[in-house]
Write a protein that holds these residues in place. Structure first.
Motif, PDB file in Angstrom:
ATOM      1  N   ARG A 275       0.838  -1.197   0.000  1.00 49.22           N
ATOM      2  CA  ARG A 275       0.000   0.000   0.000  1.00 49.22           C
ATOM      3  C   ARG A 275       0.872   1.245   0.000  1.00 49.22           C
ATOM      4  NH1 ARG A 275      -4.542  -1.808   4.593  1.00 49.22           N
ATOM      5  NH2 ARG A 275      -4.955  -3.854   3.640  1.00 49.22           N
ATOM      6  N   ILE A 276       0.612   2.127  -0.941  1.00 45.46           N
ATOM      7  CA  ILE A 276       1.224   3.451  -0.930  1.00 45.46           C
ATOM      8  C   ILE A 276       0.165   4.412  -0.416  1.00 45.46           C
ATOM      9  CG2 ILE A 276       2.355   5.246  -2.272  1.00 45.46           C
ATOM     10  CD1 ILE A 276       3.277   3.169  -4.255  1.00 45.46           C
ATOM     11  N   LEU A 277       0.474   5.073   0.690  1.00 41.28           N
ATOM     12  CA  LEU A 277      -0.509   5.894   1.390  1.00 41.28           C
ATOM     13  C   LEU A 277       0.056   7.274   1.691  1.00 41.28           C
ATOM     14  CD1 LEU A 277      -1.478   3.219   4.083  1.00 41.28           C
ATOM     15  CD2 LEU A 277      -2.733   3.701   1.970  1.00 41.28           C
ATOM     16  N   THR A 278      -0.828   8.242   1.780  1.00 41.18           N
ATOM     17  CA  THR A 278      -0.416   9.536   2.323  1.00 41.18           C
ATOM     18  C   THR A 278      -0.246   9.367   3.831  1.00 41.18           C
ATOM     19  OG1 THR A 278      -2.652  10.294   2.818  1.00 41.18           O
ATOM     20  CG2 THR A 278      -1.822  10.724   0.582  1.00 41.18           C
ATOM     21  N   PRO A 279       0.436  10.311   4.485  1.00 38.37           N
ATOM     22  CA  PRO A 279       0.552  10.207   5.945  1.00 38.37           C
ATOM     23  C   PRO A 279      -0.803  10.097   6.643  1.00 38.37           C
ATOM     24  CG  PRO A 279       2.130  11.794   5.122  1.00 38.37           C
ATOM     25  CD  PRO A 279       1.265  11.419   3.956  1.00 38.37           C
ATOM     26  N   ASP A 280      -1.772  10.918   6.226  1.00 35.20           N
ATOM     27  CA  ASP A 280      -3.089  10.865   6.862  1.00 35.20           C
ATOM     28  C   ASP A 280      -3.774   9.518   6.620  1.00 35.20           C
ATOM     29  OD1 ASP A 280      -2.754  13.419   7.832  1.00 35.20           O
ATOM     30  OD2 ASP A 280      -3.958  14.379   6.265  1.00 35.20           O
ATOM     31  N   GLU A 281      -3.642   8.991   5.428  1.00 37.16           N
ATOM     32  CA  GLU A 281      -4.236   7.688   5.123  1.00 37.16           C
ATOM     33  C   GLU A 281      -3.593   6.590   5.962  1.00 37.16           C
ATOM     34  OE1 GLU A 281      -5.522   8.274   0.419  1.00 37.16           O
ATOM     35  OE2 GLU A 281      -3.528   7.515   0.930  1.00 37.16           O
ATOM     36  N   CYS A 282      -2.299   6.690   6.177  1.00 39.18           N
ATOM     37  CA  CYS A 282      -1.602   5.690   6.984  1.00 39.18           C
ATOM     38  C   CYS A 282      -2.121   5.688   8.411  1.00 39.18           C
ATOM     39  CB  CYS A 282      -0.095   5.946   6.955  1.00 39.18           C
ATOM     40  SG  CYS A 282       0.889   4.685   7.790  1.00 39.18           S
ATOM     41  N   VAL A 283      -2.272   6.869   8.983  1.00 37.20           N
ATOM     42  CA  VAL A 283      -2.797   6.966  10.337  1.00 37.20           C
ATOM     43  C   VAL A 283      -4.198   6.372  10.407  1.00 37.20           C
ATOM     44  CG1 VAL A 283      -3.504   8.561  12.163  1.00 37.20           C
ATOM     45  CG2 VAL A 283      -1.378   8.976  10.900  1.00 37.20           C
ATOM     46  N   ALA A 284      -5.005   6.640   9.385  1.00 38.86           N
ATOM     47  CA  ALA A 284      -6.394   6.187   9.380  1.00 38.86           C
ATOM     48  C   ALA A 284      -6.536   4.676   9.187  1.00 38.86           C
ATOM     49  CB  ALA A 284      -7.169   6.918   8.284  1.00 38.86           C
ATOM     50  N   GLN A 285      -5.475   3.994   8.789  1.00 38.43           N
ATOM     51  CA  GLN A 285      -5.555   2.547   8.614  1.00 38.43           C
ATOM     52  C   GLN A 285      -5.886   1.823   9.921  1.00 38.43           C
ATOM     53  OE1 GLN A 285      -4.523   0.558   5.397  1.00 38.43           O
ATOM     54  NE2 GLN A 285      -5.474   2.500   4.869  1.00 38.43           N
ATOM     55  N   ASP A 286      -5.460   2.410  11.042  1.00 38.26           N
ATOM     56  CA  ASP A 286      -5.754   1.856  12.370  1.00 38.26           C
ATOM     57  C   ASP A 286      -5.276   0.409  12.497  1.00 38.26           C
ATOM     58  OD1 ASP A 286      -6.712   2.077  14.978  1.00 38.26           O
ATOM     59  OD2 ASP A 286      -8.675   1.260  14.450  1.00 38.26           O
ATOM     60  N   LEU A 287      -4.048   0.163  12.041  1.00 41.53           N
ATOM     61  CA  LEU A 287      -3.461  -1.170  12.095  1.00 41.53           C
ATOM     62  C   LEU A 287      -2.706  -1.365  13.404  1.00 41.53           C
ATOM     63  CD1 LEU A 287      -2.021  -1.223   8.466  1.00 41.53           C
ATOM     64  CD2 LEU A 287      -3.965  -2.587   9.273  1.00 41.53           C
ATOM     65  N   ASP A 288      -2.645  -2.607  13.877  1.00 37.97           N
ATOM     66  CA  ASP A 288      -1.870  -2.919  15.075  1.00 37.97           C
ATOM     67  C   ASP A 288      -0.369  -2.890  14.798  1.00 37.97           C
ATOM     68  OD1 ASP A 288      -4.161  -3.292  16.614  1.00 37.97           O
ATOM     69  OD2 ASP A 288      -4.292  -5.411  16.107  1.00 37.97           O
ATOM     70  N   ASN A 289       0.007  -3.199  13.553  1.00 42.34           N
ATOM     71  CA  ASN A 289       1.403  -3.195  13.143  1.00 42.34           C
ATOM     72  C   ASN A 289       1.538  -2.377  11.865  1.00 42.34           C
ATOM     73  OD1 ASN A 289       2.945  -5.465  14.842  1.00 42.34           O
ATOM     74  ND2 ASN A 289       0.878  -6.176  14.407  1.00 42.34           N
ATOM     75  N   LEU A 290       2.425  -1.406  11.878  1.00 38.03           N
ATOM     76  CA  LEU A 290       2.709  -0.619  10.685  1.00 38.03           C
ATOM     77  C   LEU A 290       4.096  -1.013  10.196  1.00 38.03           C
ATOM     78  CD1 LEU A 290       1.443   2.916  11.792  1.00 38.03           C
ATOM     79  CD2 LEU A 290       0.260   1.248  10.360  1.00 38.03           C
ATOM     80  N   VAL A 291       4.145  -1.655   9.024  1.00 36.90           N
ATOM     81  CA  VAL A 291       5.407  -2.160   8.487  1.00 36.90           C
ATOM     82  C   VAL A 291       5.793  -1.328   7.273  1.00 36.90           C
ATOM     83  CG1 VAL A 291       6.659  -4.168   7.627  1.00 36.90           C
ATOM     84  CG2 VAL A 291       4.793  -4.480   9.277  1.00 36.90           C
ATOM     85  N   LEU A 292       6.755  -0.450   7.454  1.00 34.60           N
ATOM     86  CA  LEU A 292       7.252   0.391   6.369  1.00 34.60           C
ATOM     87  C   LEU A 292       8.349  -0.372   5.625  1.00 34.60           C
ATOM     88  CD1 LEU A 292       6.871   3.404   5.370  1.00 34.60           C
ATOM     89  CD2 LEU A 292       9.082   3.814   6.461  1.00 34.60           C
ATOM     90  N   HIS A 293       8.285  -0.311   4.297  1.00 40.35           N
ATOM     91  CA  HIS A 293       9.257  -1.036   3.463  1.00 40.35           C
ATOM     92  C   HIS A 293       9.901  -0.034   2.510  1.00 40.35           C
ATOM     93  CE1 HIS A 293      11.204  -4.362   1.748  1.00 40.35           C
ATOM     94  NE2 HIS A 293      10.222  -4.936   1.086  1.00 40.35           N
ATOM     95  N   PRO A 294      10.811   0.790   3.013  1.00 41.10           N
ATOM     96  CA  PRO A 294      11.263   1.950   2.233  1.00 41.10           C
ATOM     97  C   PRO A 294      12.121   1.624   1.021  1.00 41.10           C
ATOM     98  CG  PRO A 294      12.515   1.783   4.269  1.00 41.10           C
ATOM     99  CD  PRO A 294      11.412   0.761   4.356  1.00 41.10           C
ATOM    100  N   LEU A 295      12.785   0.474   1.004  1.00 36.91           N
ATOM    101  CA  LEU A 295      13.673   0.141  -0.108  1.00 36.91           C
ATOM    102  C   LEU A 295      13.170  -1.077  -0.888  1.00 36.91           C
ATOM    103  CD1 LEU A 295      17.185   0.718   1.535  1.00 36.91           C
ATOM    104  CD2 LEU A 295      15.854   2.277   0.087  1.00 36.91           C
TER     105      LEU A 295
END
Length: 323
Positions: free
Chosen positions: A277-297
């Motif tokens: 998922r590619i999300l804006t910062p606000d969209e990421c916050v709104a996901q309300d997930l227990d785990n946020l896994v960023l995969h920057p590379l």
């Protein structure tokens, strides 16, 4: 506050040694930046002989990350247990445990690529027995006492700092993996959201009279990238996610369960699927997930785009998650 993870597997198809060196150094700088901004965990993994340069040495990388950080945990998820010498693995983890003050978490699985076993000269049909031996051996080794190993008396030093031993979980998506974890009194890490397997594990704990707990991915565990304009990011960088998704999918049989398994054949299908998922910062916050896994590379992502994603995550997402 959710658990926050930055994942690195250093995939970079076609990269030169110089390019790979720059990518590895950038990953360490990213880990230090994530640590400064309160990210919980850096996660890495192990695969061998991949044409796209997938990281083969997770503990070497973990050691570098631990040396570059002061607070976050580093998770190796997963080490392919039967491919490792049990005594040497016990030593390596013990040293990293001492260096880091107990910030290393290891998930031990048996893998799912037969070619990795063939490459290492390890019998694929013995992988279950080899995994049993490995786990039993490292637990004995970490006591610092002498014990019998393959017909001889051995002792492993130094002892790790963590008591009773470094955090070691058994990973997998089979009943055999759950039984193995319960028999040894080790925590269980299902490779996907599998509540029925968690129940089976708890039943086996009662059967064996041992204690343990489960660290299970949520029903949704997407891999995230943060961008101001997701449409533009998908158009420019979606191919990187698709490369990684198709590589990973090509390694897995129908019997393998994974929290990030994709069946997409195109960027459009991948976007609709929601595994990446590619999300804006606000969209990421709104996901309300227990785990946020960023995969920057992911998939050989350009370093500058990876940094943009990480900075947006650290400066716009994390502050909004604070209670």
């Amino acid at each position: 506050m959710p658990v926050t993870v930055v994942r690195f597997n250093l995939v970079a198809p076609g990269a030169s040694p110089a390019e790979l060196g720059a990518r590895y150094r950038a990953a360490l700088e990213m880990a230090a930046y994530a640590d400064e901004h309160g990210v919980t965990t850096v996660q890495t993994e192990e695969h061998h002989g991949a044409g796209n340069n997938w990281l083969p040495s997770p503990f070497v990388f973990a050691g570098a990350v631990l040396g570059a950080t002061r607070r976050l945990a580093v998770t190796v998820s997963a080490v392919i247990g039967p491919l490792h010498d049990p005594l040497r693995l016990a030593e390596d983890i013990a040293v990293l445990d001492l260096l880091s003050g107990g910030r290393l978490l290891t998930v031990a699985g048996i893998g799912y690529r037969r070619e990795e076993y063939d490459r290492a000269g390890v019998d694929w049909t013995r992988r279950g027995r080899l995994q049993d031996e490995l786990l039993e051996t490292v637990l004995k080794a970490w006591t610092g006492e002498e014990f019998e190993y393959r017909g001889r008396t051995v002792r492993v030093t130094p002892r790790p700092a963590s008591d009773p031993h470094p955090l070691l979980l058994v990973g997998g998506s089979s009943k055999a993996a759950a039984r193995r974890a319960a028999r040894l009194g080790l925590p269980f890490f299902p490779s996907a959201h599998l509540p029925e397997l968690e129940t089976y594990y708890k039943e086996r704990l009662v059967e064996y009279g041992t204690q343990g707990w489960t660290m299970m991915p949520g029903a949704e565990t997407p891999l995230l990238h943060i961008a101001e304009d997701p449409d533009r990011a998908w158009a420019e960088y979606g191919g990187h996610f698709l490369h990684e998704a198709r590589t990973y999918a090509s390694w897995q049989s129908g019997e393998i369960h994974s929290a990030v398994r994709s069946g997409a054949a195109t960027v459009e299908e991948l976007r609709a699927e929601g595994v990446y998922r590619i999300l804006t910062p606000d969209e990421c916050v709104a996901q309300d997930l227990d785990n946020l896994v960023l995969h920057p590379l992911a998939g050989g992502m350009p370093l500058e785009e990876g940094w943009r994603s990480l900075r947006l995550f650290a400066e716009r997402v994390l502050p909004a998650l604070q209670p």
